[in-house]
Design a protein around this motif. Sequence first.
Motif, mmCIF file in Angstrom:
data_model
loop_
_atom_site.group_PDB
_atom_site.id
_atom_site.type_symbol
_atom_site.label_atom_id
_atom_site.label_comp_id
_atom_site.label_asym_id
_atom_site.label_seq_id
_atom_site.Cartn_x
_atom_site.Cartn_y
_atom_site.Cartn_z
ATOM 1 N N PRO A 218 1.290 -1.317 0.419
ATOM 2 C CA PRO A 218 -0.065 0.215 -0.038
ATOM 3 C C PRO A 218 0.737 1.370 0.247
ATOM 4 N N THR A 219 2.401 1.055 0.216
ATOM 5 C CA THR A 219 3.034 2.582 0.378
ATOM 6 C C THR A 219 3.046 2.971 -0.968
ATOM 7 N N ALA A 220 2.525 1.703 -2.073
ATOM 8 C CA ALA A 220 3.335 2.320 -3.412
ATOM 9 C C ALA A 220 2.418 3.357 -4.332
ATOM 10 N N THR A 221 2.627 4.470 -5.004
ATOM 11 C CA THR A 221 2.243 5.146 -5.597
ATOM 12 C C THR A 221 2.736 5.203 -6.910
ATOM 13 N N LEU A 222 1.703 5.906 -8.015
ATOM 14 C CA LEU A 222 1.922 5.798 -9.532
ATOM 15 C C LEU A 222 1.963 7.539 -9.779
ATOM 16 N N THR A 223 2.176 8.007 -10.742
ATOM 17 C CA THR A 223 2.461 9.210 -10.883
ATOM 18 C C THR A 223 2.693 8.753 -12.615
ATOM 19 N N ILE A 224 1.722 9.347 -13.332
ATOM 20 C CA ILE A 224 2.368 9.599 -14.902
ATOM 21 C C ILE A 224 1.981 11.122 -15.626
ATOM 22 N N ALA A 225 3.194 11.524 -16.165
ATOM 23 C CA ALA A 225 3.321 12.942 -16.615
ATOM 24 C C ALA A 225 3.331 12.765 -18.256
ATOM 25 N N GLY A 226 2.711 13.693 -18.346
ATOM 26 C CA GLY A 226 2.845 14.043 -20.599
ATOM 27 C C GLY A 226 1.260 13.458 -20.528
ATOM 28 N N GLU A 227 1.443 14.438 -21.746
ATOM 29 C CA GLU A 227 -0.436 14.911 -22.268
ATOM 30 C C GLU A 227 0.095 13.254 -23.648
ATOM 31 N N GLY A 228 -1.096 13.473 -24.256
ATOM 32 C CA GLY A 228 -1.271 12.367 -25.719
ATOM 33 C C GLY A 228 -2.536 12.049 -26.459
ATOM 34 N N PRO A 229 -2.829 11.272 -27.415
ATOM 35 C CA PRO A 229 -3.926 11.025 -27.669
ATOM 36 C C PRO A 229 -4.963 9.699 -26.612
ATOM 37 N N ASP A 230 -4.133 9.454 -25.650
ATOM 38 C CA ASP A 230 -4.586 8.442 -24.966
ATOM 39 C C ASP A 230 -4.621 8.864 -22.981
ATOM 40 N N ASP A 240 -12.282 3.576 -14.039
ATOM 41 C CA ASP A 240 -13.148 2.242 -13.356
ATOM 42 C C ASP A 240 -12.951 1.601 -13.153
ATOM 43 N N ARG A 241 -10.988 1.369 -12.781
ATOM 44 C CA ARG A 241 -10.770 0.305 -11.388
ATOM 45 C C ARG A 241 -10.512 0.381 -10.257
ATOM 46 N N SER A 242 -11.090 1.743 -10.286
ATOM 47 C CA SER A 242 -10.819 2.662 -8.670
ATOM 48 C C SER A 242 -9.094 2.272 -8.002
ATOM 49 N N ILE A 243 -8.408 2.454 -8.833
ATOM 50 C CA ILE A 243 -7.296 2.246 -8.608
ATOM 51 C C ILE A 243 -6.837 3.459 -7.855
ATOM 52 N N PRO A 244 -6.170 3.432 -6.641
ATOM 53 C CA PRO A 244 -5.729 4.160 -6.429
ATOM 54 C C PRO A 244 -4.180 4.679 -5.561
ATOM 55 N N ASP A 245 -4.738 6.564 -5.264
ATOM 56 C CA ASP A 245 -2.840 7.047 -5.588
ATOM 57 C C ASP A 245 -2.152 7.278 -6.732
ATOM 58 N N VAL A 246 -2.677 6.924 -7.964
ATOM 59 C CA VAL A 246 -2.607 7.102 -9.227
ATOM 60 C C VAL A 246 -2.448 8.882 -9.805
ATOM 61 N N CYS A 247 -1.570 9.690 -9.791
ATOM 62 C CA CYS A 247 -1.818 10.805 -10.155
ATOM 63 C C CYS A 247 -1.213 11.625 -11.954
ATOM 64 N N PHE A 248 -1.951 11.801 -11.963
ATOM 65 C CA PHE A 248 -1.845 12.863 -13.639
ATOM 66 C C PHE A 248 -1.337 14.173 -13.559
ATOM 67 N N ALA A 249 0.401 13.895 -14.039
ATOM 68 C CA ALA A 249 0.630 15.795 -13.532
ATOM 69 C C ALA A 249 1.022 16.270 -14.714
ATOM 70 N N GLY A 250 0.231 15.593 -15.913
ATOM 71 C CA GLY A 250 0.100 16.460 -17.600
ATOM 72 C C GLY A 250 1.273 17.012 -17.872
ATOM 73 N N PHE A 251 1.849 17.285 -18.713
ATOM 74 C CA PHE A 251 2.951 17.428 -19.527
ATOM 75 C C PHE A 251 3.633 18.622 -18.615
ATOM 76 N N VAL A 252 4.955 18.114 -18.626
ATOM 77 C CA VAL A 252 5.873 18.920 -17.089
ATOM 78 C C VAL A 252 7.211 19.351 -18.096
ATOM 79 N N THR A 253 7.530 19.711 -17.644
ATOM 80 C CA THR A 253 9.327 20.670 -18.932
ATOM 81 C C THR A 253 10.007 21.187 -17.595
ATOM 82 N N GLY A 254 11.085 21.208 -17.576
ATOM 83 C CA GLY A 254 11.815 22.410 -17.271
ATOM 84 C C GLY A 254 11.802 21.780 -15.059
ATOM 85 N N GLN A 255 11.621 22.880 -14.526
ATOM 86 C CA GLN A 255 11.955 22.651 -12.967
ATOM 87 C C GLN A 255 10.467 21.834 -12.908
ATOM 88 N N ALA A 256 9.347 21.937 -13.929
ATOM 89 C CA ALA A 256 8.517 20.517 -13.233
ATOM 90 C C ALA A 256 9.013 19.520 -13.362
#
Length: 366
Positions: A218-230, A240-256
């Motif tokens: 349960p200590t695991a988390t997931l960050t998805i960074a980026g944009e795209g058609p999917d 739909d699968r109620s997967i917890p602690d998934v963060c969508f950070a969007g497109f990141v560049t530079g300091q982000a």
Amino acid sequence: MVRKNVLSVIVTVPSASQPGGVSQLFQILREHLGDHVDYFEVGSRSEAVGFMQVLIRSVKDYGRFTRKLLVEKHDVVHINPSMLPKAIVRDGIFLLLSKLLGRCVVVFFHGWDASFEQTLRKYFLGIFRWTYFRADAVLVLANEFSTRLVSMGYKGRLHVGSTAIDDGMLLGDVPALYATKYSRGRGKFNILFLSRIVKKKGVFEAVDAYWHLRKRYPTATLTIAGEGPDLESVKTYVHDRSIPDVCFAGFVTGQAKAEAFGEADAYLFPSYSEGMPLSVLEAMASGLPVVTRPVGALRDFFEDKRMGFIIESLAPGDIADALERLLTNRELCLSVGKYNYEYAKKHFSAKNAARALIRHYEEVMA
């Protein structure tokens, strides 16, 4: 700067506004290539455009390109296709225009889609040879791609090209942030997936592998960074699968982007096919262990267990097992992270990659 006023070179590049490895690479190389290397933007300037808009834009691009060559008299044209249908057609026309106007041409293949390669071999190999084998030199990102071009009949200058990451990521020793992060045991184990969000990058496999791991840890988390058609499909899949602690950070560049790597404990990239994925190199430069697949240039240098884990399988359970070995061993994470940082510092310098390109330009002119 590498050198000044040696040759006049024009490089076709994707728009800086578009995400992707080629655009990012040549933004990094710009300051090291010098003022004698011009950039010429090609391809999409936005994500969604209609067929007529693409056609009109392409015709205008070819016209601007031709006028530029006629007026500015560049010695070398450097073209950056990927082994994909649109890129092969678009950049093939740029190559033919360049040769028609008597210029030396360097072609640097970046992305490589194996399924399109098979289609090309079956139906369009003659046209491909007639177009691309006119190049004065061809660069590829992996030995595997070099072998494939030779098997298609290419007999000219062929090199495995260099790639690079921002030298700002390689200053000093291993950042204290990463060393202290592993030694203090933060309680959370954050997995980062950073890429253009398309199915072939393995984003759904990354989510499934994380979900396998999360059920046990349960200590695991997931960050998805980026944009795209999917991207929206992935968000729906997680919801739909109620997967917890998934963060969508969007497109990141530079300091982000630096912060995204800084907050991660491991980098996950189960892509189906690649040239040389810059995100993997950036993760290594950020002192992260990597879990990935043997695609493209990763086959040539990635050391299993020493840099993380490289696995053939796309099965979520197999990917989760590799992540588990990192999650349960912070000392392993730290030693792998240190090794990756030092390796990146030695091998992925932007200055060295720019010097290598200059040498290729000089070679075709000689």
